[in-house]
Design a protein around this motif. Structure first.
Motif, PDB file in Angstrom:
ATOM      1  N   THR A  49       0.753  -1.210  -0.069  1.00 21.39           N
ATOM      2  CA  THR A  49       0.098   0.018   0.111  1.00 21.39           C
ATOM      3  C   THR A  49       0.728   1.354  -0.109  1.00 21.39           C
ATOM      4  O   THR A  49       1.568   1.192   0.821  1.00 21.39           O
ATOM      5  N   CYS A 180       1.410  -0.369  -8.440  1.00 21.52           N
ATOM      6  CA  CYS A 180       0.652   0.484  -7.740  1.00 21.52           C
ATOM      7  C   CYS A 180       0.434   1.931  -8.454  1.00 21.52           C
ATOM      8  O   CYS A 180       1.169   2.625  -8.972  1.00 21.52           O
ATOM      9  N   GLU A 201      -4.125   0.888  -2.798  1.00 19.56           N
ATOM     10  CA  GLU A 201      -3.732  -0.634  -2.749  1.00 19.56           C
ATOM     11  C   GLU A 201      -3.169  -0.896  -4.040  1.00 19.56           C
ATOM     12  O   GLU A 201      -3.321  -0.640  -5.191  1.00 19.56           O
TER      13      GLU A 201
END
Length: 206
Positions: A49, A180, A201
């Motif tokens: 994350t 990401c 996420e």
């Protein structure tokens, strides 16, 4: 007439049937035990994350060679969580870079090796960029336009390999690829921390 089997030659019929039944039960029990162990110790993918981002430089390069290039300096804070309660994870050979519209805009940077306990979380904050990276004229133009608009979509890419140790077992090295996609609030001339917009996420593939 049925041909006698090896069992019927040396073992009475009832004993042979009993032995075959015992072997079948043993195989079934072995399969059940293997399935239970797999379900208990099978590791899940780590979760990545993006927690924060800072942009210190994101401009067209003033160097005449290459003719079109982007000069950048980023810092991302990334949380890496091991969701497994019974498995540790080891990371090695991790490499990270930033891309825009599927073109890298930073050179790759190395991350240190990481050993992660079960159900643990590690945070890394790499600085990425420095050198000017050649890009297409279309990518440079689009990036400058979105800078003026104030919202820039970026992709953070991490690759390397991981090794799981679930309980008494140990896996070999397997490749890991992380993407990401982040939206950052950024305008030309701003330097430092920038807001992250939306969910951050990452997709993890091993």
């Amino acid at each position: 007439m049925a041909k006698p089997t090896i069992f019927s030659r040396y073992i009475p019929g009832s004993a042979a049937r009993l032995l075959c039944s015992a072997l079948a039960v043993l195989l079934i029990l072995s399969g059940i035990i293997a399935l239970i162990l797999y379900l208990i110790y099978h590791p899940s993918h780590p979760h990545f994350t993006v927690l924060s981002a800072a942009i210190f430089r994101l401009t067209s390069s003033s160097s005449p060679t290459p003719a079109t290039a982007i000069s950048t300096s980023f810092q991302f804070t990334i949380s890496i969580r091991n969701p497994n309660h019974r498995s540790t994870i080891q990371y090695d050979g991790l490499c990270i870079y930033v891309s825009y519209r599927d073109q890298p805009i930073t050179p790759p940077s190395s991350l240190p090796s990481i050993y992660q306990e079960s159900d643990g979380t590690v945070t890394v904050s790499p600085v990425i960029g420095g050198e000017a990276v050649p890009v297409s004229a279309e990518v440079e133009s689009a990036l400058m336009t979105e800078e003026a608009y104030g919202v820039v979509p970026l992709r953070l890419v991490i690759s390397g390999r991981v090794k799981y140790r679930p309980g008494p077992f140990r896996s070999g090295w397997v490749n890991v690829f992380v993407k990401c996609d982040v939206l950052v609030g950024y305008r030309k001339g701003v330097s430092g921390q920038v807001p992250l917009l939306g969910q951050n996420e990452c997709d993890v593939d091993t």
